[in-house]
Structures are given as C-alpha cells and as structure tokens.
Enzyme design. Structure first.
Site, mmCIF file in Angstrom:
data_model
loop_
_atom_site.group_PDB
_atom_site.id
_atom_site.type_symbol
_atom_site.label_atom_id
_atom_site.label_comp_id
_atom_site.label_asym_id
_atom_site.label_seq_id
_atom_site.Cartn_x
_atom_site.Cartn_y
_atom_site.Cartn_z
ATOM 1 N N LYS A 1 5.190 0.603 8.938
ATOM 2 C CA LYS A 1 5.494 1.351 9.810
ATOM 3 C C LYS A 1 6.436 1.809 10.263
ATOM 4 O O LYS A 1 7.573 1.581 10.517
ATOM 5 C CB LYS A 1 4.001 1.872 10.858
ATOM 6 C CG LYS A 1 2.644 1.503 10.307
ATOM 7 C CD LYS A 1 2.150 2.028 9.041
ATOM 8 C CE LYS A 1 0.664 1.210 9.192
ATOM 9 N NZ LYS A 1 0.020 1.519 7.787
ATOM 10 N N SER B 1 0.517 3.615 2.451
ATOM 11 C CA SER B 1 0.830 4.085 3.774
ATOM 12 C C SER B 1 2.473 4.775 4.150
ATOM 13 O O SER B 1 1.927 5.681 4.931
ATOM 14 C CB SER B 1 0.058 3.330 5.147
ATOM 15 O OG SER B 1 1.206 2.074 4.626
ATOM 16 N N SER C 1 1.129 -1.596 0.169
ATOM 17 C CA SER C 1 -0.265 -0.187 -0.028
ATOM 18 C C SER C 1 0.938 0.995 0.329
ATOM 19 O O SER C 1 2.053 1.403 -0.024
ATOM 20 C CB SER C 1 -1.277 0.159 1.755
ATOM 21 O OG SER C 1 0.017 0.386 2.435
ATOM 22 N N SER D 1 -3.285 6.499 5.848
ATOM 23 C CA SER D 1 -2.229 4.806 7.248
ATOM 24 C C SER D 1 -3.274 5.063 7.992
ATOM 25 O O SER D 1 -3.354 5.816 8.575
ATOM 26 C CB SER D 1 -1.291 5.757 7.447
ATOM 27 O OG SER D 1 -0.938 4.906 8.294
#
Length: 303
Positions: free
Chosen positions: A165, A110, A108, A268
């Site tokens: 992350k 994010s 993705s 996100s």
C-alpha cells in the site's frame, strides 16, 4: 507456527536450505574430502606395492588405470555433490533477497492505477534499515518510511501474508479522510482531475485524480458508487486512536506505526479497516516494475 504457514514462508524455507546445504558443503570441504583423499592415497599405495611384488616375482602386472581408480575413490556421493553445487546459488539468492532486493507479484487491483495485477516488482530491503531475515528484526537504523512511499509489509492480521500500500500517515500524524479527500495534520492535499480510468480487468470506469502527498504526485481512483464511510472496521490495536462517521474517519498514528492506503481508494482493504502497520512488520520500499508478462510496457520505475 503451523505447517501451512511454514510452507508459505519462502524466506524461512530458503534459510533452512541455505543452512542445510551449507553444513554439507563445509563438512565435505573440511572432513569428507580429506577422508576420501586419505582412502585414495592408501588404495594407490597398496596398488603400487602389489604391482611391485608381482614384478619382482616375474608375474605379469595387472593393467590398472591409477587415474581412474583415484577418481572413483575421490568422487563425491550424489547427496554431497548436489548439496555442494546448490549451496553457493542458494546462499547468494538468500543474501540478495534478505538484505538487498526482493521480488514480489501484485495480486490485486488495490493499487491501481499505480500498480496493475500481474506486475512483478522489486522491493528495496535496506531502504528502511537492515533487518535480520526470517525474524525481520531491525539491527541497523537507516531511513524511515515517508508519506507517499509505496511500501510492502507483513499484514498485521496475518503476518504470513505480504501487503503493498502507500504510506499516508507516519508516527504522530493526524490523518483525516473526509468525503474521499485526505487531510494530513489539518492540511488538505491538493487534487487535480484527470480523464476517467478504464479498469480493463473488470471493464468499468473510475474517477481518476492526481494526489500530491508530501511532494509525491501520484494518481488515485474513486468509485462514485461507493460510500465515503468505512463499513465495519476491525477491532484492531490502538483502535481508540480513530473515530468514524458517515463522511469518513480520523486517525492519529501512534509512535512506531504507519497508516497505509491503496491508491484504488474504494477498492482497497487497508488501514481504514485493519489499523496501523507496526515498524517490525515493514518489508521494504517498492520502486521498480521489472516485468509484466501481459504488458511489457509496464516495465520501469514508479512513484
């Protein structure tokens, strides 16, 4: 554990394959090969005795290729041959991805602009301690995650899914996100405006800034159209450590947990919504892009 989750757990599948092929390999090495050797020796001895009897009786000796007969008896069954061939390779792959480095694919946007969709990355599995594969239990303490690290972890809501992350808060930190700017333990982070970032996948521009987090300088994105507040956060464990308002949120990170955010701040799904990442969910530290089939210039290390 459901059948679907087992299929999605590659580490478990690799572990089962390693054990299965290993059992066959050891069984053949120490039992089956000796049985085949004994059978070959017996067959060759019977052949030699038969040939000797024929020769003593003046009968023409059968033309039998002893080497071919021996090779035929010693030949491994197909299921043993394939298992034995695959075992060293599977065991090596299992060891490398369990204790050293594991590849992941970014699914993705994010983590834009740090990581792009399609980036194939390597994750250091021993940076944060040695963990037993499959159950992910830490057995040797090494380093702890630091603010600014890009970390892969098991999604707390569904541990069969891996997330990536940036570490924003470590145990004991007070993380405040106010009007899209971070304050850690009361200290505001420094930001520097950069040229707008073009997301080529969605063909839109985002505000781009350089953020300095614990001495780690990295780029983040803000979408001016998105609000600063967190819309409908989950009812996650330790939810009482957080408070939300129209300008952002404030969270105190509990012991043994970490607060994670994506660099693409307004696109996100991260700790702001689903809460803290417990230490037992940590997979490793992401540090290198080894391939992007759509853009080979992406290859290299990153912060």
């Amino acid at each position: 554990m459901s059948f679907q989750s087992i299929l999605g757990n590659f580490a478990l599948i690799l572990f089962v394959l390693t054990i299965g092929t290993g059992i066959v390999w050891f069984l053949d090495m120490f039992v089956l090969s000796k049985q085949r050797r004994a059978a070959a020796d017996k067959a060759l001895a019977e052949l030699d005795a038969r040939q000797a009897r024929l020769a003593s009786d003046g009968i023409k000796i059968d033309e039998v290729d002893r080497a071919e007969l021996e090779a035929k008896i010693l030949r491994q069954p197909v299921w043993v041959e394939y298992s034995g061939s695959f075992f060293p390779v599977i065991a090596l792959v299992f060891f490398l991805r369990s204790f050293l480095y594991e590849p992941f694919k970014i699914p993705s946007s994010s983590m834009l602009p740090t990581l792009y969709v399609g980036d194939l990355i390597l994750v250091n599995k021993f940076e944060y301690g040695i963990r037993l594969p499959v159950i992910n239990k830490k057995v040797i303490e090494l380093n702890n995650p630091k603010r600014g690290d890009v970390m892969v972890f098991k999604y707390p809501v569904d541990p069969t899914v891996d997330y990536i992350k940036r570490v924003v808060g470590v145990p004991g930190d007070k993380v405040v996100y106010h009007n899209k700017r971070l304050l850690i333990n009361g200290q505001p982070l420094s930001y520097q405006t950069m040229p707008d970032f073009l997301d080529e996948e969605h063909l839109n521009y985002s505000r781009q800034l350089t953020e300095n987090l614990n001495g780690v300088s990295h780029r983040i994105l803000n979408d001016d159209r998105a609000p600063a507040f967190v819309n409908d956060p989950f009812n996650f464990p330790k939810r009482e450590n957080c408070s939300y308002d129209n300008e952002g949120f404030s969270c105190v990170v509990p012991e043994g947990h970490y607060f994670m955010m994506g660099d693409n701040r307004d696109n996100s799904l991260d700790s702001r919504y689903w809460g803290f990442v417990p230490d037992q969910n940590i997979v490793g530290k992401a540090f290198f892009i080894w391939m992007n089939l759509g853009n080979i210039k992406r290859i290299g290390s990153f912060h």
